[in-house]
Scaffold this active site. Structure first.
Site, short mmCIF file in Angstrom:
data_model
loop_
_atom_site.label_atom_id
_atom_site.label_comp_id
_atom_site.label_asym_id
_atom_site.label_seq_id
_atom_site.Cartn_x
_atom_site.Cartn_y
_atom_site.Cartn_z
CE LYS A 101 97.27 25.40 -14.47
NZ LYS A 101 97.34 24.00 -14.95
CB CYS A 103 99.53 22.54 -21.91
SG CYS A 103 97.81 22.44 -21.34
O1 RRO Z 1 96.19 23.35 -17.23
C1 RRO Z 1 96.18 22.20 -17.71
O2 RRO Z 1 95.17 21.68 -18.22
C2 RRO Z 1 97.41 21.38 -17.71
C3 RRO Z 1 98.66 21.86 -18.07
BR1 RRO Z 1 98.98 23.65 -18.45
C4 RRO Z 1 99.75 20.97 -18.14
O3 RRO Z 1 100.90 21.31 -18.46
N1 RRO Z 1 99.52 19.66 -17.85
C5 RRO Z 1 98.30 19.21 -17.49
O4 RRO Z 1 98.15 18.00 -17.24
N2 RRO Z 1 97.26 20.09 -17.42
#
Ligand code: RRO
Length: 286
Positions: free
Chosen positions: A48, A127
């Site tokens: 993640k 993100c």
């Molecule tokens: O954690 C998120 O809300 C998230 C991330 Br870091 C990302 O790169 N892509 C996404 O759809 N959610």
């Protein structure tokens, strides 16, 4: 058709299978990461996206999916870099990073990842879910400045590290050209991943409310509906980027035929997101 036992090279990493998880899917806790390591259909373990400090992320419900699409506003929920930097696995281990503060955070994260147990680093510049924070991949000037600074880090100069970028989806030809021109300047970039989810989407339930809570119900769209866009991004970047840069396809992949299509367009490997979340056994790939 199975994708088993097919070695692929990305930067300095050799993967024994060309498919692995997309960041965000079943890769936050140690148990989840071990599951990825133990799944014979996956060629790498990707975390993640993590930040310097652990984060609880956004309020629930923050993830929705059905058989075709997903919508998330997870808000970078993760256990912090010190947790991810000390893990090691039998497969190539890739840590995904992003800054929640300023560009200095990226530099600090990279310093912490210049350790032997981490094989790859995926720098997330896309993100979509942090309110008030623009996606770096859409701010070309800042993106260029950041890559310039990253190029000076020991991790970028380390010949054993594989470094890549998780890009947002692009839609305008001039944007592809601008971003590719910047990426081609930096020799430390071994791969790009196309693409992250499409930001600021909304799905309503029968009551007319968003299926997720944070950010006024808006979140990143994944799954089958984004596959044509991601495949277009792979094709265009394949034409624009130097041949030394591998492309990892990501978006709506749920069977070996999709993998074949991404590869035909220029992808070396692919990441599975929404489908893996719903089908941990990867039944469609057996
Ligand atoms: O954690 C998120 O809300 C998230 C991330 Br870091 C990302 O790169 N892509 C996404 O759809 N959610």
């Amino acid at each position: 058709m199975s994708n088993k036992n097919e070695n692929v090279k990305i930067g300095k990493m050799i993967l024994s299978n060309s498919i692995f998880n997309a960041s965000g899917v079943h890769c936050t806790t140690l148990n989840e990461l071990q599951d990825l390591d133990n799944n014979p259909l996956l060629g790498a373990v990707l975390t993640k996206t993590c930040t310097l400090n652990p984060r609880k992320g956004n309020e629930f419900p923050r993830y929705y999916s059905n058989e075709k699409i997903s919508l998330n506003s997870t808000g970078l929920a993760n256990l912090g870099i010190d947790f991810y930097s000390r893990q090691s696995f039998t497969k190539p281990y890739i840590v995904s990073i992003s800054s929640i503060s300023d560009d200095e955070e990226y530099i600090k994260l990279l310093q912490k990842l210049n350790v032997d147990n981490v094989n790859g680093i995926e720098i997330n510049v896309s993100c979509p879910n942090i309110a008030g924070k623009p996606q770096l991949g859409y701010d070309f000037e800042r993106f260029d400045l950041l890559l310039n600074r990253i190029g000076e880090t020991d991790a970028a100069k380390n010949e054993n590290k594989t470094i890549g970028l998780k890009l947002p989806p692009y839609m305008d030809k001039s944007h592809f050209e601008s971003i590719a021109k910047i990426i081609n300047k930096y020799n430390f970039i071994d791969f790009i991943t196309c693409c992250n989810s499409i930001g600021n989407c909304i799905i309503l339930n029968d009551d007319g409310d968003s299926v997720i809570s944070p950010n006024n119900g808006l979140g990143g769209l994944g799954g089958e509906y984004i596959r044509p866009l991601s495949m277009g991004n792979v094709k265009i970047f394949k034409e624009l980027l130097d041949s030394r840069i591998s492309i990892i396809g990501c978006g709506g992949i749920s069977n070996p035929e999709h993998v074949k299509q991404y590869k035909k367009l220029g992808a070396t490997a692919v990441q599975i997101g929404t489908y893996l979340q719903e089908n941990w056994d990867l039944i469609g790939f057996l």
